[in-house]
Scaffold this active site. Structure first.
Site, PDB file in Angstrom:
ATOM      1  N   HIS A  65     -10.500 -48.890   0.675  1.00  0.00           N
ATOM      2  CA  HIS A  65      -9.128 -49.138   0.231  1.00  0.00           C
ATOM      3  C   HIS A  65      -8.307 -47.858   0.239  1.00  0.00           C
ATOM      4  CE1 HIS A  65     -11.689 -49.803  -3.638  1.00  0.00           C
ATOM      5  NE2 HIS A  65     -11.769 -48.567  -3.269  1.00  0.00           N
ATOM      6  N   ASP A 101     -13.537 -35.663  -6.289  1.00  0.00           N
ATOM      7  CA  ASP A 101     -14.722 -36.022  -7.079  1.00  0.00           C
ATOM      8  C   ASP A 101     -16.043 -35.600  -6.442  1.00  0.00           C
ATOM      9  OD1 ASP A 101     -12.986 -37.132  -8.891  1.00  0.00           O
ATOM     10  OD2 ASP A 101     -13.784 -39.169  -8.789  1.00  0.00           O
ATOM     11  N   HIS A 105      18.065 -33.257 -28.886  1.00  0.00           N
ATOM     12  CA  HIS A 105      17.791 -34.036 -30.102  1.00  0.00           C
ATOM     13  C   HIS A 105      18.380 -35.428 -29.932  1.00  0.00           C
ATOM     14  CE1 HIS A 105      17.290 -35.076 -34.286  1.00  0.00           C
ATOM     15  NE2 HIS A 105      18.542 -35.540 -34.266  1.00  0.00           N
TER      16      HIS A 105
HETATM   17  P1  FAD Z   1     -11.565 -41.478  -4.545  1.00  0.00           P
HETATM   18  O1  FAD Z   1     -10.327 -41.861  -5.216  1.00  0.00           O
HETATM   19  O2  FAD Z   1     -12.858 -41.998  -5.051  1.00  0.00           O
HETATM   20  O3  FAD Z   1     -11.395 -41.838  -3.006  1.00  0.00           O
HETATM   21  C1  FAD Z   1     -12.426 -41.647  -2.087  1.00  0.00           C
HETATM   22  C2  FAD Z   1     -12.234 -42.618  -0.939  1.00  0.00           C
HETATM   23  O4  FAD Z   1     -13.167 -42.287   0.069  1.00  0.00           O
HETATM   24  C3  FAD Z   1     -12.529 -44.076  -1.316  1.00  0.00           C
HETATM   25  O5  FAD Z   1     -11.417 -44.879  -1.006  1.00  0.00           O
HETATM   26  C4  FAD Z   1     -13.738 -44.462  -0.470  1.00  0.00           C
HETATM   27  O6  FAD Z   1     -13.687 -45.801  -0.010  1.00  0.00           O
HETATM   28  C5  FAD Z   1     -13.599 -43.490   0.693  1.00  0.00           C
HETATM   29  N1  FAD Z   1     -14.871 -43.221   1.396  1.00  0.00           N
HETATM   30  C6  FAD Z   1     -16.089 -42.993   0.836  1.00  0.00           C
HETATM   31  N2  FAD Z   1     -16.996 -42.737   1.813  1.00  0.00           N
HETATM   32  C7  FAD Z   1     -16.333 -42.800   2.992  1.00  0.00           C
HETATM   33  C8  FAD Z   1     -16.707 -42.611   4.342  1.00  0.00           C
HETATM   34  N3  FAD Z   1     -17.960 -42.298   4.687  1.00  0.00           N
HETATM   35  N4  FAD Z   1     -15.772 -42.757   5.294  1.00  0.00           N
HETATM   36  C9  FAD Z   1     -14.482 -43.088   4.972  1.00  0.00           C
HETATM   37  N5  FAD Z   1     -14.072 -43.273   3.708  1.00  0.00           N
HETATM   38  C10 FAD Z   1     -14.974 -43.113   2.730  1.00  0.00           C
HETATM   39  N6  FAD Z   1      -8.021 -39.881 -13.071  1.00  0.00           N
HETATM   40  C11 FAD Z   1      -6.863 -39.396 -13.553  1.00  0.00           C
HETATM   41  O7  FAD Z   1      -6.483 -38.286 -13.208  1.00  0.00           O
HETATM   42  N7  FAD Z   1      -6.088 -40.153 -14.411  1.00  0.00           N
HETATM   43  C12 FAD Z   1      -6.461 -41.370 -14.821  1.00  0.00           C
HETATM   44  O8  FAD Z   1      -5.746 -42.012 -15.596  1.00  0.00           O
HETATM   45  C13 FAD Z   1      -7.681 -41.897 -14.339  1.00  0.00           C
HETATM   46  N8  FAD Z   1      -8.087 -43.134 -14.706  1.00  0.00           N
HETATM   47  C14 FAD Z   1      -9.240 -43.633 -14.200  1.00  0.00           C
HETATM   48  C15 FAD Z   1      -9.642 -44.904 -14.596  1.00  0.00           C
HETATM   49  C16 FAD Z   1     -10.811 -45.444 -14.112  1.00  0.00           C
HETATM   50  C17 FAD Z   1     -11.234 -46.803 -14.553  1.00  0.00           C
HETATM   51  C18 FAD Z   1     -11.592 -44.696 -13.176  1.00  0.00           C
HETATM   52  C19 FAD Z   1     -12.855 -45.258 -12.616  1.00  0.00           C
HETATM   53  C20 FAD Z   1     -11.204 -43.429 -12.776  1.00  0.00           C
HETATM   54  C21 FAD Z   1     -10.028 -42.882 -13.287  1.00  0.00           C
HETATM   55  N9  FAD Z   1      -9.602 -41.607 -12.927  1.00  0.00           N
HETATM   56  C22 FAD Z   1      -8.445 -41.102 -13.440  1.00  0.00           C
HETATM   57  C23 FAD Z   1     -10.384 -40.764 -11.993  1.00  0.00           C
HETATM   58  C24 FAD Z   1      -9.776 -40.795 -10.589  1.00  0.00           C
HETATM   59  O9  FAD Z   1      -9.695 -42.129 -10.158  1.00  0.00           O
HETATM   60  C25 FAD Z   1     -10.615 -39.966  -9.630  1.00  0.00           C
HETATM   61  O10 FAD Z   1     -10.798 -38.673 -10.144  1.00  0.00           O
HETATM   62  C26 FAD Z   1      -9.921 -39.868  -8.273  1.00  0.00           C
HETATM   63  O11 FAD Z   1      -9.747 -41.147  -7.714  1.00  0.00           O
HETATM   64  C27 FAD Z   1     -10.737 -38.992  -7.317  1.00  0.00           C
HETATM   65  O12 FAD Z   1     -10.065 -38.911  -6.111  1.00  0.00           O
HETATM   66  P2  FAD Z   1     -10.833 -38.631  -4.738  1.00  0.00           P
HETATM   67  O13 FAD Z   1      -9.788 -38.570  -3.691  1.00  0.00           O
HETATM   68  O14 FAD Z   1     -11.753 -37.495  -4.895  1.00  0.00           O
HETATM   69  O15 FAD Z   1     -11.783 -39.895  -4.518  1.00  0.00           O
END
Ligand code: FAD
Length: 461
Positions: free
Chosen positions: A37, A307, A440
């Site tokens: 997604h 992450d 304010h």
């Molecule tokens: P992700 O958002 O995990 O995106 C990684 C993407 O890589 C995914 O779409 C996955 O499908 C794709 N992928 C994986 N492997 C492959 C592959 N081999 N080839 C192609 N695509 C691939 N953070 C905040 O800062 N504020 C918040 O309020 C907050 N609320 C949250 C609430 C919940 C319930 C959860 C679970 C998390 C929350 N987080 C929040 C944390 C935040 O969602 C993550 O820190 C953030 O999404 C990390 O971003 P990212 O780009 O590293 O990875």
């Protein structure tokens, strides 16, 4: 013919899509691969749908307070199916928005999983080989599975299951009192579910300031959320009657409770398997991609952000790391002060919590001359006027007035924190923030008043 790019990004979450767009802005030919997604966990099963549910929860829990403002309503309840549908719509709208932005910036979106098959090569699930000068791994994380507490999607939920579930459970035991656990506790309690929240450490939000976390636990208890600290939860039985959970406190006192669902939110693990990282020699540490200060791995053409690297698992951290990695690749790095000590951590339940930098306990343990000031929202006219005077602002400085940490619990804490982050990051002394004119009536006046604490001239207390 093999498609060639300057940069390939694996994963279109807030780390990956920001890196891709920033790369395109800096003149690179960029491809981003996404297997599930667009927008990643954040937009689809994380930050966005959870915040949408929180705003609906606030409307429902606020309905009871309308009479206090002289508003008569015939509030007859809510339809959780529609509430849930609304949260999915918010996720979809934003995911579409990211597609638009990628397209507008000329980024090639490949909707397939990718695997690294060489230091400068990625192979898609359908077998196409793509090459690039540099590759960024931004594949995010997934819920951690704990032995004995594995999510089954039916009675034992992960955060993914909870956000996708169209029905409201009547009762739930949430295991894990971090930000995600607290937000779900608030949401489900507001919609009328009976909620138990179990946390192993001494207080909720284990990384937050202890006084703030205690205030949150008190606010939750007032809402009739059953909070169990220094306690361990085990699943004893699963059957048609529900799930029986045994909660044992630090003294060994145990209690059993039977609930409809259990939600396990005890952390997340990086998605670093099946990416070909080991085959090309990228070093991992405890499953995370090992990177230097420019998010570069030991294989110079491969970077890791978000992450998958061992920094706070937050969307804004992922995005910042994406920007910095791409700017380094483009030869533009070194213009920014380090941001790591100034990362705000926010929890969007009610009352909201936001903080950054050191906590009071760690500041006083490290520096006997550290100073701590607190200003309650009940001293801010706006907070009283809008009926949200619960909570306080706490600021920690060194002896010269440099802000080294701030923690807020109360209305709009997650917005208010940024003024203090900026002051700390740009080394603006607390005395200067205290002197700046704040409109304010605003909640920001509580921040200003707290800053005045350094020279002992708070007015409204
Ligand atoms: P992700 O958002 O995990 O995106 C990684 C993407 O890589 C995914 O779409 C996955 O499908 C794709 N992928 C994986 N492997 C492959 C592959 N081999 N080839 C192609 N695509 C691939 N953070 C905040 O800062 N504020 C918040 O309020 C907050 N609320 C949250 C609430 C919940 C319930 C959860 C679970 C998390 C929350 N987080 C929040 C944390 C935040 O969602 C993550 O820190 C953030 O999404 C990390 O971003 P990212 O780009 O590293 O990875």
């Amino acid at each position: 013919m093999e498609r060639t790019f300057d940069l390939i990004v694996l994963g279109a979450g807030p780390g990956g899509y920001v890196a891709a767009i920033r790369g395109a802005q800096l003149g690179m030919k960029v491809a981003v691969l996404e297997k599930k997604h667009v927008g990643g966990v954040c937009l689809n099963i994380g930050c966005i749908p959870s915040k949408n549910l929180i705003s609906s929860a606030a409307l429902v829990s606020g309905a009871g307070k309308l009479a206090g403002f002289g508003v008569r309503t015939d509030f007859t309840g809510f339809d959780y199916g529609s509430v849930h549908a609304q949260s999915r719509m918010a996720a979809e709208t934003l995911s579409k928005g990211i597609r638009y932005l990628l397209d507008k910036n000329g980024v090639t979106l490949v909707e397939e999983a990718g695997r690294i098959t060489g230091p400068r090569e990625v192979t898609t699930a359908s077998g196409e080989k793509l090459s690039a000068q540099n590759i960024i791994v931004a594949t995010g994380s997934r819920p951690r599975q704990i032995p004995g507490l594995e999510a089954d999607g039916e009675q034992i939920f992960s955060s993914d299951d909870m956000l996708l579930c169209k029905e409201l459970p009547k009762s739930i035991c949430i295991i894990g009192g971090g930000a995600i656990g607290c937000e779900f506790a608030y949401i489900l309690n507001s919609f009328g579910a009976s909620v138990s929240l179990v946390e192993m450490t001494e207080h909720l939000l284990p990384n937050e300031d202890a006084e703030v976390a205690k205030a949150l636990a008190m606010a939750f208890k007032k809402k009739k959320i059953s909070v169990h600290l220094k306690s361990k939860a085990e699943i004893v039985r699963k059957d048609d009657q529900g799930v029986t959970v045994k909660i044992t406190d630090v003294k060994g006192k145990a209690k059993e409770t039977t609930v409809e669902k259990v939600l396990v939110v005890t952390g997340r693990v990086p998605n670093t398997e099946d990416l070909g990282l080991e085959e090309v020699g990228v070093e991992l540490e405890k499953g995370f991609v090992k990177v230097n200060e420019y998010y570069q791995t030991n294989v110079p053409s491969i970077y890791g952000i978000g992450d998958v690297v061992p920094t706070p698992m937050l969307a804004h951290v992922a995005s910042k790391e994406g920007e910095l990695a791409v700017e380094y690749i483009a030869g533009k790095s070194g213009t920014e002060a380090p941001f790591v000590p100034y990362i705000p951590g926010c929890v969007y339940c009610e009352p909201q919590v936001a903080g950054f930098g050191v906590t009071e306990e760690s500041a006083l343990a490290q520096d006997s001359e550290a100073k701590v000031f607190k200003f309650p929202f009940k001293g801010a006219g706006k907070a009283v006027a809008i009926g949200k005077s619960e909570g306080f602002v706490k600021i920690i400085t060194d002896r010269d007035g440099q802000i080294v940490g701030a923690h807020i619990i109360g209305a709009d804490a997650t917005e208010l924190i940024h003024e203090l982050v900026l002051a700390a990051w740009k080394k603006i002394p607390v005395q200067e923030v205290a002197k700046m004119v704040h409109a304010h009536p605003t909640l920001s006046e509580a921040v200003m008043e707290c800053c005045r604490g350094y020279e002992d001239w708070m007015i409204h207390i």
